[in-house]
Design a protein around this motif. Structure first.
Motif, PDB file in Angstrom:
ATOM      1  N   LEU A  92      13.766  44.379  14.002  1.00 14.31           N
ATOM      2  CA  LEU A  92      12.574  44.451  13.260  1.00 14.31           C
ATOM      3  C   LEU A  92      12.154  44.246  11.872  1.00 14.31           C
ATOM      4  CD1 LEU A  92      11.202  47.839  15.169  1.00 14.31           C
ATOM      5  CD2 LEU A  92      10.400  45.696  15.751  1.00 14.31           C
ATOM      6  N   LEU A 100       5.142  48.853  12.583  1.00 16.39           N
ATOM      7  CA  LEU A 100       5.428  49.532  13.834  1.00 16.39           C
ATOM      8  C   LEU A 100       4.886  50.940  13.497  1.00 16.39           C
ATOM      9  CD1 LEU A 100       6.019  49.664  16.780  1.00 16.39           C
ATOM     10  CD2 LEU A 100       8.420  50.354  16.320  1.00 16.39           C
ATOM     11  N   SER A 101       5.056  51.482  12.530  1.00 15.73           N
ATOM     12  CA  SER A 101       4.646  52.915  12.302  1.00 15.73           C
ATOM     13  C   SER A 101       3.376  52.828  11.727  1.00 15.73           C
ATOM     14  CB  SER A 101       5.553  53.183  10.835  1.00 15.73           C
ATOM     15  OG  SER A 101       5.140  54.611  10.601  1.00 15.73           O
TER      16      SER A 101
END
Length: 246
Positions: A92, A100-101
């Motif tokens: 990532l 993503l978080s």
């Protein structure tokens, strides 16, 4: 034939114990570890005082190895899961982990905005900030420096990302606080009665601090950092005793 040449469980434990004891011997005496590929071979004591010191140090290491071996097993397990998380983080990248978080916690925040009270919404937002920053720091620290940086900074950041978001959220959510804070008090009492009794530290903390409000965040930060150090140390020990295969 290949499977038959691999040691069983008992054989693997014996190899680990020998390597752990050799690591202990290496602290004082040269060429005790990784002698299989050494032309010179393992160092042996030559004089009477050397033999006496060597035997005493070896005997002292036996009970310490027995006590340390469960931590070594914890190191193997932690390394197994940390390697997979690290591989995911590598794929990532830092930006990907942050995005993503943000996406996950942003979706939870949006859900909280329409399903819960304003305090509930702020709880999720606060937790998302702590989780995102901590996860980003864990990725950064695992990429820079070396083993020391990972032990001192990366593992504590990962533990912070795991432990602190629910506690921060509980500061804004009465529903969460009814669960998180009483359990935190139970953990605090256990730590004070069983872990922090050395040098009167337990009495000092009880006299100087009250577990209320933001003190819960500080408490869990104080738990996450040493726990991260412990996990980092046992993983480093696992790397020494049973090096990773690339």
């Amino acid at each position: 034939m290949k499977a038959a040449s691999q040691p069983g469980v008992v054989g693997a434990i014996r190899i680990d114990l020998v390597r752990l004891h050799e690591t202990w011997m290496e602290l004082v005496f040269p060429r005790q570890l990784n002698v299989g590929n050494s032309v010179i071979g393992k160092w042996k004591p030559q004089t009477g005082p050397q033999r006496a010191t060597y035997s005493a140090w070896s005997a002292l290491g036996v009970p310490l190895v027995a006590l340390t071996y469960p931590l070594l097993l914890l190191g193997f397990a932690t390394r197994f899961y940390a390697k997979r998380l690290d591989s995911a983080g590598t794929r990532l990248g830092l930006v990907g982990v942050v995005l993503l978080s943000v996406v996950i916690w942003g979706a939870l925040s949006a859900f909280a905005r329409y399903q819960f009270t304003t305090n509930g919404f702020f709880a999720v937002v606060a937790a998302s900030l702590v989780a995102t920053v901590s996860a980003a720091l864990a990725v950064v620290f695992s990429r820079v420096g070396g083993r020391g940086t990972s032990v001192l900074l990366a593992y504590p950041s990962a533990m912070t990302a795991l432990f602190l978001p629910p506690v921060v959220a509980a500061l804004y959510s009465p529903t969460l606080s009814a669960v998180v804070f009483p359990n935190s008090q139970s953990v605090a009492v256990w730590l004070l009665d069983n872990v922090l009794t050395v040098g009167g530290l337990s009495e000092f903390l009880r006299e100087q601090f009250t577990l209320d409000g933001f003190a819960y965040v500080l408490m869990w930060f104080g738990v996450a950092v040493p726990l991260g150090w412990l996990l980092g140390i046992v993983v480093a020990l696992a790397d020494v005793v049973r090096p990773r295969r690339n």
